[in-house]
Design a protein around this motif. Structure first.
Motif, PDB file in Angstrom:
ATOM      1  N   LEU A  59     -35.238  50.130 -90.568  1.00  0.00           N
ATOM      2  CA  LEU A  59     -35.997  51.058 -89.729  1.00  0.00           C
ATOM      3  C   LEU A  59     -37.101  51.738 -90.533  1.00  0.00           C
ATOM      4  CD1 LEU A  59     -33.106  52.717 -87.677  1.00  0.00           C
ATOM      5  CD2 LEU A  59     -34.763  51.031 -86.873  1.00  0.00           C
ATOM      6  N   ALA A  60     -36.792  52.084 -91.783  1.00  0.00           N
ATOM      7  CA  ALA A  60     -37.814  52.702 -92.632  1.00  0.00           C
ATOM      8  C   ALA A  60     -38.966  51.735 -92.889  1.00  0.00           C
ATOM      9  CB  ALA A  60     -37.191  53.149 -93.958  1.00  0.00           C
ATOM     10  N   GLU A  61     -38.639  50.460 -93.094  1.00  0.00           N
ATOM     11  CA  GLU A  61     -39.680  49.456 -93.296  1.00  0.00           C
ATOM     12  C   GLU A  61     -40.507  49.268 -92.024  1.00  0.00           C
ATOM     13  OE1 GLU A  61     -37.617  45.988 -94.574  1.00  0.00           O
ATOM     14  OE2 GLU A  61     -37.126  46.806 -96.550  1.00  0.00           O
ATOM     15  N   ALA A  62     -39.838  49.359 -90.874  1.00  0.00           N
ATOM     16  CA  ALA A  62     -40.563  49.238 -89.605  1.00  0.00           C
ATOM     17  C   ALA A  62     -41.559  50.380 -89.451  1.00  0.00           C
ATOM     18  CB  ALA A  62     -39.572  49.235 -88.435  1.00  0.00           C
ATOM     19  N   GLU A  63     -41.175  51.568 -89.919  1.00  0.00           N
ATOM     20  CA  GLU A  63     -42.119  52.685 -89.865  1.00  0.00           C
ATOM     21  C   GLU A  63     -43.276  52.453 -90.836  1.00  0.00           C
ATOM     22  OE1 GLU A  63     -42.470  57.476 -90.759  1.00  0.00           O
ATOM     23  OE2 GLU A  63     -40.517  56.489 -90.865  1.00  0.00           O
ATOM     24  N   ASP A  64     -42.953  51.928 -92.035  1.00  0.00           N
ATOM     25  CA  ASP A  64     -44.011  51.620 -93.000  1.00  0.00           C
ATOM     26  C   ASP A  64     -45.042  50.672 -92.408  1.00  0.00           C
ATOM     27  OD1 ASP A  64     -43.024  53.215 -94.992  1.00  0.00           O
ATOM     28  OD2 ASP A  64     -41.851  51.634 -95.935  1.00  0.00           O
ATOM     29  N   ASN A  65     -44.562  49.722 -91.600  1.00  0.00           N
ATOM     30  CA  ASN A  65     -45.448  48.707 -91.014  1.00  0.00           C
ATOM     31  C   ASN A  65     -46.009  49.139 -89.665  1.00  0.00           C
ATOM     32  OD1 ASN A  65     -44.970  46.941 -93.187  1.00  0.00           O
ATOM     33  ND2 ASN A  65     -43.092  46.167 -92.227  1.00  0.00           N
ATOM     34  N   ASP A  66     -45.821  50.423 -89.329  1.00  0.00           N
ATOM     35  CA  ASP A  66     -46.343  50.979 -88.076  1.00  0.00           C
ATOM     36  C   ASP A  66     -45.786  50.289 -86.834  1.00  0.00           C
ATOM     37  OD1 ASP A  66     -47.935  52.916 -89.334  1.00  0.00           O
ATOM     38  OD2 ASP A  66     -49.555  51.465 -89.671  1.00  0.00           O
ATOM     39  N   VAL A  67     -44.589  49.729 -86.958  1.00  0.00           N
ATOM     40  CA  VAL A  67     -43.920  49.159 -85.792  1.00  0.00           C
ATOM     41  C   VAL A  67     -43.344  50.275 -84.925  1.00  0.00           C
ATOM     42  CG1 VAL A  67     -42.044  47.649 -85.011  1.00  0.00           C
ATOM     43  CG2 VAL A  67     -43.388  47.041 -87.036  1.00  0.00           C
ATOM     44  N   ILE A  68     -42.812  51.310 -85.572  1.00  0.00           N
ATOM     45  CA  ILE A  68     -42.320  52.492 -84.883  1.00  0.00           C
ATOM     46  C   ILE A  68     -42.885  53.717 -85.597  1.00  0.00           C
ATOM     47  CG2 ILE A  68     -40.195  51.428 -84.028  1.00  0.00           C
ATOM     48  CD1 ILE A  68     -38.704  52.689 -86.357  1.00  0.00           C
ATOM     49  N   ASN A  69     -42.893  54.864 -84.933  1.00  0.00           N
ATOM     50  CA  ASN A  69     -43.360  56.079 -85.583  1.00  0.00           C
ATOM     51  C   ASN A  69     -42.188  56.830 -86.198  1.00  0.00           C
ATOM     52  OD1 ASN A  69     -42.089  57.492 -83.455  1.00  0.00           O
ATOM     53  ND2 ASN A  69     -43.974  57.522 -82.254  1.00  0.00           N
ATOM     54  N   ALA A  70     -42.495  57.900 -86.921  1.00  0.00           N
ATOM     55  CA  ALA A  70     -41.463  58.630 -87.655  1.00  0.00           C
ATOM     56  C   ALA A  70     -40.415  59.227 -86.722  1.00  0.00           C
ATOM     57  CB  ALA A  70     -42.115  59.727 -88.498  1.00  0.00           C
TER      58      ALA A  70
END
Length: 289
Positions: A44-55
């Protein structure tokens, strides 16, 4: 009559199936899915890094994952801290307590605090004001009792299924251990829920977690850190805890790096854009009772 198209030979079909299976296995080998809760949270943290999801989405999804292993005893308000009403107290005393605490629901006891006989909704006190002849017992709602081991997932489902959003938590000996509300459960998912009685903060977030640690955003002001944890960090040179830690470490820390600050240990949970987004904060072992 024209011959019908020849169907693929069994060997060819088998080779195609084997080929698809091999490619699928190869993809899984190169990009294996998470096989533990911790790996899923890292994903999930990587998904946020890649702008897939927001914080905000990541924090909520982490909360959904974590409550699956939590119980009512983990997040309840302990019995000594419960705001309860005495069934035999005068109306003015009850009203004063309701106004001061600003809760919407109150456990009501008779005789001893352990003897919970029902739940009173704050709004129902207005009925007593309009009709003093009413007996307060007639206004009580049935109290719901749950064991400390009750899973938060199951409890949330029950809260959603009925209109009673407060439950009394019972320990293994049948004594009152505390209380829990639907707001307590939801805050484990979305963070602290502020209402009109909460003090608004300009920026930064500090969330108390069930394992006696805290999740602290990197942009939390030093002043608020000092107030929340009883520290005396200098407030002149840096505005945020993330900036102070990065300066003292000499670089922007990466996920998993730790930093000792007085009697607290900070572990970096997530970084983005050259700054720490979230810390996990805990007391040093020697300072834990």
């Amino acid at each position: 009559m024209a011959d019908s198209p020849a169907s693929p030979s069994p060997q060819r079909s088998l080779r195609q199936e084997d080929k698809r299976g091999f490619l699928q296995r190869l993809a899984e080998f190169l990009h294996p899915g998470p096989d533990s809760k911790d790996e899923l949270i890292e994903t999930l943290a990587e998904a946020e890094d890649n702008d897939v999801i927001n914080a905000e989405s990541r924090v909520m999804l982490e909360g959904v994952i974590r409550i699956a292993e939590m119980s009512a005893g983990d997040v309840m308000v302990a019995a000594p801290r419960m705001d309860v009403l005495d069934i035999d107290a005068p109306y003015d005393e009850l009203l004063h307590l309701v106004i001061d605490t600003a809760h919407s629901r109150f456990p009501v006891f008779e005789g001893e605090r352990e003897n919970i006989i029902g739940i009173l909704l704050a709004k129902d006190l207005l009925k007593l004001q309009r009709a003093p002849e009413l007996n307060i017992r007639a206004l009580l709602r049935p109290a719901t009792f749950v064991p400390e081991s009750k899973g938060l997932n199951d409890l949330l489902r029950e809260f959603r299924g009925n209109r009673n959003h407060l439950a009394i938590v019972i320990d293994e000996f049948g004594k009152v251990a505390g209380l829990i509300t639907i707001e307590d459960v939801l805050e484990e998912i979305v963070g602290e829920i502020e209402d009109e009685f909460d003090v608004a903060e300009d920026e930064g977030d500090i969330f108390a977690l069930a394992d006696r640690t805290w999740r602290v955003s990197g942009d939390t002001p030093i002043e608020r850190i000092n107030e929340s944890f009883g520290l005396q960090l200098p407030e002149e040179d840096f505005e945020t805890i993330g900036g102070l830690v990065a300066h003292n470490m000499g670089h922007v820390p990466k996920r998993g790096e730790e930093y000792q600050m007085e009697d607290l240990r900070l572990v970096v949970l997530h970084t983005k854009g050259g700054a720490v987004k979230w810390f996990k904060v805990m007391q040093s072992p020697e300072d834990v009772d």
